[in-house]
Design a protein around this motif. Sequence first.
Motif, PDB file in Angstrom:
ATOM      1  N   PHE A   1      35.062  42.538  45.870  1.00  0.00           N
ATOM      2  CA  PHE A   1      36.044  41.949  44.367  1.00  0.00           C
ATOM      3  C   PHE A   1      35.275  41.962  43.050  1.00  0.00           C
ATOM      4  N   GLU A   2      33.794  41.675  43.606  1.00  0.00           N
ATOM      5  CA  GLU A   2      33.417  41.094  41.523  1.00  0.00           C
ATOM      6  C   GLU A   2      33.392  42.983  40.951  1.00  0.00           C
ATOM      7  N   GLY A   3      32.953  43.840  42.133  1.00  0.00           N
ATOM      8  CA  GLY A   3      32.910  45.280  41.336  1.00  0.00           C
ATOM      9  C   GLY A   3      33.489  45.619  40.812  1.00  0.00           C
ATOM     10  N   LEU A   4      35.406  45.649  41.525  1.00  0.00           N
ATOM     11  CA  LEU A   4      36.606  45.527  40.695  1.00  0.00           C
ATOM     12  C   LEU A   4      36.431  45.016  39.736  1.00  0.00           C
ATOM     13  N   ALA A   5      36.756  43.918  40.004  1.00  0.00           N
ATOM     14  CA  ALA A   5      36.812  42.497  38.478  1.00  0.00           C
ATOM     15  C   ALA A   5      36.254  43.762  37.323  1.00  0.00           C
ATOM     16  N   LYS A   6      34.847  43.844  37.911  1.00  0.00           N
ATOM     17  CA  LYS A   6      33.847  45.273  36.177  1.00  0.00           C
ATOM     18  C   LYS A   6      35.493  46.127  35.908  1.00  0.00           C
ATOM     19  N   GLN A   7      35.078  46.908  37.004  1.00  0.00           N
ATOM     20  CA  GLN A   7      36.002  48.052  36.671  1.00  0.00           C
ATOM     21  C   GLN A   7      37.297  47.159  36.024  1.00  0.00           C
ATOM     22  N   VAL A   8      38.210  46.808  36.478  1.00  0.00           N
ATOM     23  CA  VAL A   8      38.558  46.561  35.882  1.00  0.00           C
ATOM     24  C   VAL A   8      38.756  46.130  34.347  1.00  0.00           C
ATOM     25  N   GLY A   9      37.358  45.133  33.477  1.00  0.00           N
ATOM     26  CA  GLY A   9      36.990  45.081  32.392  1.00  0.00           C
ATOM     27  C   GLY A   9      36.674  46.179  32.070  1.00  0.00           C
ATOM     28  N   ARG A  10      36.086  46.936  32.687  1.00  0.00           N
ATOM     29  CA  ARG A  10      35.719  48.585  31.242  1.00  0.00           C
ATOM     30  C   ARG A  10      37.109  49.457  31.448  1.00  0.00           C
ATOM     31  N   ILE A  11      38.067  48.884  31.997  1.00  0.00           N
ATOM     32  CA  ILE A  11      39.797  49.914  31.610  1.00  0.00           C
ATOM     33  C   ILE A  11      40.037  48.911  30.979  1.00  0.00           C
TER      34      ILE A  11
END
Length: 167
Positions: free
Chosen positions: A18-28
């Motif tokens: 979940f932490e990795g995905l949240a970071k990816q959404v931040g980049r999007i």
Amino acid sequence: MYNDPTGREGVPHTQRQFEGLAKQVGRIVSGRGERDDKLRRTCELLAGAVAHYDWVGFYLLDAAAAALELGPFVGEPTEHVRIELGRGVCGMAAQQRKTLLINDVAREPNYLCCSQRVLSEIVVPIFDPAGRFVGELDIDSHTPAAFGDGDREFLEGICRELSALFG
Ligand code: SME
């Protein structure tokens, strides 16, 4: 309404995922592209990465019409492209301005069915930077009681990130 927000476990997941995905959404969110393109990529990311997220989509507020309009989504097409506030789980979450977690859609009298395969659902509101409700993230699962407090916290964090797209 069958909505049990306390101590829900849902499908096991790793906090790290979940932490990795949240970071990816931040980049999007902070990257290039139009808002709808960023919302679509967020749907693709979540639906592709989390096995129990079978339909992932956004409903955006049409304030003048007091209705939600279907935005970008990934999954089976739905007949519910426009939902009045108060109707369905989506319309209730919009009216109440809060996350709704439905463990068993068959026990939710206000549920609007998109697919017989859907067994549980979570709807998370999105607010603009001024705190006004602007839309919501809707996720359906083919797994019973798929969503737990981990999903809720993760998805509420994602929706806080997405707030910047509505500034
Ligand atoms: N189940 C939702 C309708 C939207 S579909 O799940 C895509 C509801 O009850 O509002």
